[in-house]
Motif scaffolding. Structure first.
Motif, mmCIF file in Angstrom:
data_model
loop_
_atom_site.group_PDB
_atom_site.id
_atom_site.type_symbol
_atom_site.label_atom_id
_atom_site.label_comp_id
_atom_site.label_asym_id
_atom_site.label_seq_id
_atom_site.Cartn_x
_atom_site.Cartn_y
_atom_site.Cartn_z
ATOM 1 N N GLN A 20 0.823 -1.326 -0.018
ATOM 2 C CA GLN A 20 -0.123 0.008 0.126
ATOM 3 C C GLN A 20 0.886 1.306 0.033
ATOM 4 O O GLN A 20 1.845 1.123 0.612
ATOM 5 C CB GLN A 20 -0.735 0.035 1.121
ATOM 6 C CG GLN A 20 -1.775 -1.197 1.342
ATOM 7 C CD GLN A 20 -2.445 -1.106 2.741
ATOM 8 O OE1 GLN A 20 -2.662 -2.112 3.338
ATOM 9 N NE2 GLN A 20 -2.952 -0.101 3.335
ATOM 10 N N THR A 21 0.425 2.296 -0.464
ATOM 11 C CA THR A 21 1.380 3.616 -0.764
ATOM 12 C C THR A 21 0.704 4.888 -0.168
ATOM 13 O O THR A 21 -0.756 4.612 -0.123
ATOM 14 C CB THR A 21 1.555 3.938 -2.157
ATOM 15 O OG1 THR A 21 0.737 4.106 -3.079
ATOM 16 C CG2 THR A 21 2.475 2.686 -2.800
ATOM 17 N N ALA A 22 1.240 5.595 0.410
ATOM 18 C CA ALA A 22 0.678 7.079 0.860
ATOM 19 C C ALA A 22 1.813 8.011 0.453
ATOM 20 O O ALA A 22 3.151 7.918 0.611
ATOM 21 C CB ALA A 22 0.488 6.714 2.258
ATOM 22 N N ARG A 23 1.513 9.382 0.108
ATOM 23 C CA ARG A 23 2.272 10.371 -0.009
ATOM 24 C C ARG A 23 2.447 11.008 1.022
ATOM 25 O O ARG A 23 3.336 12.221 1.189
ATOM 26 C CB ARG A 23 1.802 11.256 -1.316
ATOM 27 C CG ARG A 23 1.856 10.364 -2.496
ATOM 28 C CD ARG A 23 3.037 10.264 -3.318
ATOM 29 N NE ARG A 23 4.008 11.203 -3.285
ATOM 30 C CZ ARG A 23 3.551 12.439 -4.463
ATOM 31 N NH1 ARG A 23 3.010 11.867 -5.478
ATOM 32 N NH2 ARG A 23 4.211 13.291 -4.624
ATOM 33 N N SER A 24 1.709 11.075 2.245
ATOM 34 C CA SER A 24 1.951 12.032 3.284
ATOM 35 C C SER A 24 1.724 11.081 4.675
ATOM 36 O O SER A 24 0.815 10.022 4.694
ATOM 37 C CB SER A 24 1.059 13.144 3.177
ATOM 38 O OG SER A 24 -0.287 12.703 3.431
ATOM 39 N N ALA A 25 2.223 11.584 5.803
ATOM 40 C CA ALA A 25 1.609 10.941 7.081
ATOM 41 C C ALA A 25 0.417 11.073 7.392
ATOM 42 O O ALA A 25 -0.393 9.988 8.164
ATOM 43 C CB ALA A 25 2.545 11.524 8.235
ATOM 44 N N GLU A 26 -0.410 11.972 6.970
ATOM 45 C CA GLU A 26 -1.711 12.143 7.285
ATOM 46 C C GLU A 26 -2.586 11.155 6.489
ATOM 47 O O GLU A 26 -3.550 10.352 6.718
ATOM 48 C CB GLU A 26 -2.453 13.429 6.610
ATOM 49 C CG GLU A 26 -1.892 14.651 7.656
ATOM 50 C CD GLU A 26 -0.494 15.139 7.082
ATOM 51 O OE1 GLU A 26 0.012 16.259 7.858
ATOM 52 O OE2 GLU A 26 0.317 14.718 6.575
ATOM 53 N N ALA A 27 -2.234 10.887 5.084
ATOM 54 C CA ALA A 27 -2.640 9.580 4.453
ATOM 55 C C ALA A 27 -2.582 8.188 5.223
ATOM 56 O O ALA A 27 -3.168 7.502 4.964
ATOM 57 C CB ALA A 27 -2.113 9.593 3.072
ATOM 58 N N VAL A 28 -1.334 8.196 5.572
ATOM 59 C CA VAL A 28 -0.939 6.810 6.277
ATOM 60 C C VAL A 28 -2.099 6.741 7.412
ATOM 61 O O VAL A 28 -2.590 5.498 7.261
ATOM 62 C CB VAL A 28 0.354 6.972 6.965
ATOM 63 C CG1 VAL A 28 0.777 5.605 7.909
ATOM 64 C CG2 VAL A 28 1.377 7.178 5.707
ATOM 65 N N LEU A 29 -2.256 7.478 8.314
ATOM 66 C CA LEU A 29 -3.100 7.219 9.555
ATOM 67 C C LEU A 29 -4.739 7.048 8.852
ATOM 68 O O LEU A 29 -5.455 6.275 9.641
ATOM 69 C CB LEU A 29 -3.162 8.395 10.322
ATOM 70 C CG LEU A 29 -1.877 8.959 10.876
ATOM 71 C CD1 LEU A 29 -2.120 10.476 11.966
ATOM 72 C CD2 LEU A 29 -1.491 7.909 11.785
ATOM 73 N N GLU A 30 -4.862 7.971 7.899
ATOM 74 C CA GLU A 30 -6.163 7.708 7.314
ATOM 75 C C GLU A 30 -6.643 6.194 6.718
ATOM 76 O O GLU A 30 -7.273 5.604 6.969
ATOM 77 C CB GLU A 30 -6.497 8.734 6.091
ATOM 78 C CG GLU A 30 -7.901 8.539 5.621
ATOM 79 C CD GLU A 30 -8.043 9.902 4.501
ATOM 80 O OE1 GLU A 30 -8.827 9.773 3.618
ATOM 81 O OE2 GLU A 30 -7.727 10.936 4.661
ATOM 82 N N GLN A 31 -5.537 5.865 5.835
ATOM 83 C CA GLN A 31 -5.812 4.264 5.574
ATOM 84 C C GLN A 31 -5.522 3.406 6.277
ATOM 85 O O GLN A 31 -6.055 2.196 6.181
ATOM 86 C CB GLN A 31 -4.443 4.259 4.353
ATOM 87 C CG GLN A 31 -4.667 5.222 2.973
ATOM 88 C CD GLN A 31 -3.579 4.833 1.955
ATOM 89 O OE1 GLN A 31 -3.162 3.600 1.720
ATOM 90 N NE2 GLN A 31 -3.067 5.728 1.437
ATOM 91 N N MET A 32 -4.692 3.521 7.338
ATOM 92 C CA MET A 32 -4.548 2.602 8.370
ATOM 93 C C MET A 32 -5.965 2.406 9.194
ATOM 94 O O MET A 32 -6.064 1.126 9.747
ATOM 95 C CB MET A 32 -3.403 2.958 9.449
ATOM 96 C CG MET A 32 -1.997 2.705 9.074
ATOM 97 S SD MET A 32 -1.399 1.149 8.912
ATOM 98 C CE MET A 32 0.277 1.275 8.589
ATOM 99 N N GLN A 33 -6.655 3.459 9.252
ATOM 100 C CA GLN A 33 -8.120 3.189 9.922
ATOM 101 C C GLN A 33 -9.125 2.354 9.214
ATOM 102 O O GLN A 33 -9.767 1.538 9.699
ATOM 103 C CB GLN A 33 -8.585 4.706 10.217
ATOM 104 C CG GLN A 33 -7.998 5.452 11.273
ATOM 105 C CD GLN A 33 -7.770 4.588 12.578
ATOM 106 O OE1 GLN A 33 -8.924 4.207 13.208
ATOM 107 N NE2 GLN A 33 -6.868 4.666 13.247
ATOM 108 N N ILE A 34 -8.750 2.409 7.869
ATOM 109 C CA ILE A 34 -9.484 1.640 6.866
ATOM 110 C C ILE A 34 -9.057 -0.067 6.705
ATOM 111 O O ILE A 34 -9.675 -0.761 6.800
ATOM 112 C CB ILE A 34 -9.550 2.296 5.430
ATOM 113 C CG1 ILE A 34 -10.307 3.696 5.625
ATOM 114 C CG2 ILE A 34 -10.359 1.495 4.587
ATOM 115 C CD1 ILE A 34 -10.088 4.586 4.377
#
Length: 323
Positions: free
Chosen positions: A44-58
């Motif tokens: 899985q990929t993310a371009r920001s730390a905020e995106a990491v936290l959002e995706q990790m919840q899902i």
């Protein structure tokens, strides 16, 4: 070599390990993703730390591979946030440090990172560190499963069931949906043990679990509260769906053909109580939903057993008789 050693050793054995890669450089993200995928991991990929936290919840990943400067929030701040959340606290974080960021290694470890790797990333070293991380992740999963599983039936134990229910209530509250609890208790189970022996009683419990699980189509979770009492947690439920599922479970248990040592069929039925969270869910708790389902179950027992009763038609706080 033990079975556990084999299970936790390499990607491709057991559940596939998922690695989330966070990099604000599209080029670096593409290079790392290709290398990690070729090593046998789901990426899985993310371009920001905020995106990491959002995706990790899902969909939480098993391993997070992140740079430090990855947006307004740093990778280290994301690591702190993951460790503070019970849903993501077990994520294994590897921090990628650039030249001149050596002083931040200590910060990384203090933030909860397990490991680090320096840029430019050596792919051989990266694969080795991911293999080491995978062994730890698989081992943690095995220990967690043992700690959360009822040893006889393989269902969630009481502790894991309460955690599941709490999480589903919180999600239902945030999404404006409802969660239902289906509580079932085998009728006259003490008589089964007394008449046929505890080994047959255990066989009945295992058969009951298999029958109930066959009725659960998706995200539903089944757990054992204790003895002959089980609870199914139904997320995204409506009252109509919960009632249908409860009746389906009742019929499946009544249709069981468990035999004793003489080849005789042991009669099995279950009384079932159902509760569902309120539309806004503001005052719902695991205890309140379980109490409501337990009261409905008591009513089912009082009115002849082998039936389903929906909460809302019963008195609150009653004490249920055994059997």
């Amino acid at each position: 070599m033990s079975d556990l050693d084999v299970m936790v050793d390499t990607p491709g054995l057991g559940d596939q390990i998922t690695v989330m890669i966070c990099e604000n450089s599209q080029v670096q993200l593409r290079i790392l993703s290709k290398a990690v995928e070729e090593a046998g991991y789901c990426v899985q990929t993310a371009r920001s730390a905020e995106a990491v936290l959002e995706q990790m919840q899902i969909r939480p990943a098993d391993i997070l591979l992140t740079g430090i400067e990855v947006g307004p929030m740093t990778g280290l701040e994301a690591c702190w946030a993951l460790k503070a959340n019970p849903r993501t606290e077990s994520v294994h974080t590897i921090v990628i440090t650039a030249s001149g960021q050596e002083r931040r290694l200590e910060e990384s470890l203090d933030a909860g990172a397990y490991d680090f790797i320096r840029k430019p990333v050596n792919m051989t070293e990266l694969r080795a560190r991911l293999r080491a991380a995978s062994r730890l992740v698989r081992m943690q999963k095995q220990f967690r499963k043992l700690a959360e599983t009822d040893s006889l039936t393989g269902t969630a134990n009481r502790r894991a069931l309460m955690q599941c229910l709490e999480a589903e209530i919180a999600q239902a509250r945030s999404q404006g949906t409802q969660v239902a609890v289906v509580m079932l208790d085998l009728d006259h189970f003490k008589r089964v043990n007394d008449t046929h022996g505890h080994a047959i009683g255990d066989r009945v419990l295992v058969a009951t679990v298999k029958a109930v699980q066959a009725c659960l189509p998706g995200r539903e979770r089944l757990g054992r509260l204790g003895g002959e009492e089980f609870v199914a947690v139904l997320p995204d439920a409506t009252p109509e769906f919960a009632a249908i599922m409860a009746e389906r479970i009742r019929q499946a248990v009544a249709a069981l053909q468990v035999t004793n040592n003489l080849g005789e069929v042991v009669p099995i039925t279950a009384s079932i109580g159902v509760s569902i969270s309120s539309a806004d869910g503001q005052h719902d708790t695991p205890d309140s939903l379980l109490l409501a389902a337990d009261d409905a179950l008591y009513e089912a027992k009082e009115n002849g057993r082998n039936r389903v009763v929906f909460a809302g038609t019963t008195m609150r706080g009653t004490r249920r008789a055994a059997g």
